[in-house]
Design a protein around this motif. Structure first.
Motif, mmCIF file in Angstrom:
data_model
loop_
_atom_site.group_PDB
_atom_site.id
_atom_site.type_symbol
_atom_site.label_atom_id
_atom_site.label_comp_id
_atom_site.label_asym_id
_atom_site.label_seq_id
_atom_site.Cartn_x
_atom_site.Cartn_y
_atom_site.Cartn_z
ATOM 1 N N GLU A 19 0.007 6.577 -16.403
ATOM 2 C CA GLU A 19 -0.660 5.591 -17.254
ATOM 3 C C GLU A 19 0.045 4.240 -17.165
ATOM 4 O O GLU A 19 -0.606 3.195 -17.031
ATOM 5 C CB GLU A 19 -0.699 6.069 -18.703
ATOM 6 N N LYS A 20 1.371 4.269 -17.222
ATOM 7 C CA LYS A 20 2.147 3.025 -17.122
ATOM 8 C C LYS A 20 1.964 2.376 -15.755
ATOM 9 O O LYS A 20 1.855 1.153 -15.648
ATOM 10 C CB LYS A 20 3.627 3.294 -17.387
ATOM 11 N N ALA A 21 1.926 3.189 -14.714
ATOM 12 C CA ALA A 21 1.755 2.658 -13.364
ATOM 13 C C ALA A 21 0.387 2.002 -13.219
ATOM 14 O O ALA A 21 0.265 0.921 -12.625
ATOM 15 C CB ALA A 21 1.930 3.765 -12.328
ATOM 16 N N GLU A 22 -0.639 2.619 -13.782
ATOM 17 C CA GLU A 22 -1.982 2.031 -13.710
ATOM 18 C C GLU A 22 -2.009 0.668 -14.395
ATOM 19 O O GLU A 22 -2.523 -0.308 -13.835
ATOM 20 C CB GLU A 22 -3.004 2.960 -14.348
ATOM 21 N N VAL A 23 -1.447 0.588 -15.584
ATOM 22 C CA VAL A 23 -1.389 -0.683 -16.324
ATOM 23 C C VAL A 23 -0.594 -1.718 -15.524
ATOM 24 O O VAL A 23 -1.006 -2.880 -15.411
ATOM 25 C CB VAL A 23 -0.776 -0.471 -17.725
ATOM 26 N N PHE A 24 0.522 -1.308 -14.953
ATOM 27 C CA PHE A 24 1.359 -2.210 -14.162
ATOM 28 C C PHE A 24 0.561 -2.842 -13.022
ATOM 29 O O PHE A 24 0.573 -4.068 -12.841
ATOM 30 C CB PHE A 24 2.572 -1.445 -13.611
ATOM 31 N N TYR A 25 -0.132 -2.010 -12.249
ATOM 32 C CA TYR A 25 -0.865 -2.533 -11.097
ATOM 33 C C TYR A 25 -2.077 -3.362 -11.515
ATOM 34 O O TYR A 25 -2.432 -4.328 -10.829
ATOM 35 C CB TYR A 25 -1.261 -1.405 -10.145
ATOM 36 N N LEU A 26 -2.706 -3.026 -12.625
ATOM 37 C CA LEU A 26 -3.799 -3.864 -13.115
ATOM 38 C C LEU A 26 -3.279 -5.238 -13.535
ATOM 39 O O LEU A 26 -3.925 -6.262 -13.280
ATOM 40 C CB LEU A 26 -4.522 -3.182 -14.275
#
Length: 93
Positions: free
Chosen positions: A32-39
């Motif tokens: 979840e954190k990785a998805e937010v980071f890349y967005l």
């Protein structure tokens, strides 16, 4: 059907330790954190190509989340999961 087969064959129900579920939940949070980071990185990028790359990576992270959630669902309730063993919510890679 599967319950009858399991009983007839004398196969025990899969037992998952709480520690395993905790690890899967931790992995889910990382995804979840990785998805937010890349967005966020896609919004910061000024080049359209870079924006698309970051969005693509974020999409991969979203798919990872779906896989991990499926594992959590199975580990939490294997008897219910087997009733619907299709990973219907996963997109084709």
């Amino acid at each position: 059907v599967f319950e009858k087969m399991r009983t007839a064959l004398g196969v025990e129900e899969p037992a998952f330790e709480n520690k395993q579920l905790q690890l899967y939940n931790k992995a889910l949070k990382y995804e979840e954190k990785a998805e937010v980071f890349y967005l966020e990185k896609s919004k910061e990028a000024t080049d359209a190509c870079q924006q698309e790359i970051f969005k693509g990576i974020a999409n991969q992270e979203r798919q990872h989340k779906a896989v991990i959630q499926t594992i959590i669902d199975f580990a939490s309730k294997p008897e219910r999961w087997l009733e619907n063993a299709e990973w219907y919510h996963l997109e084709e890679y």
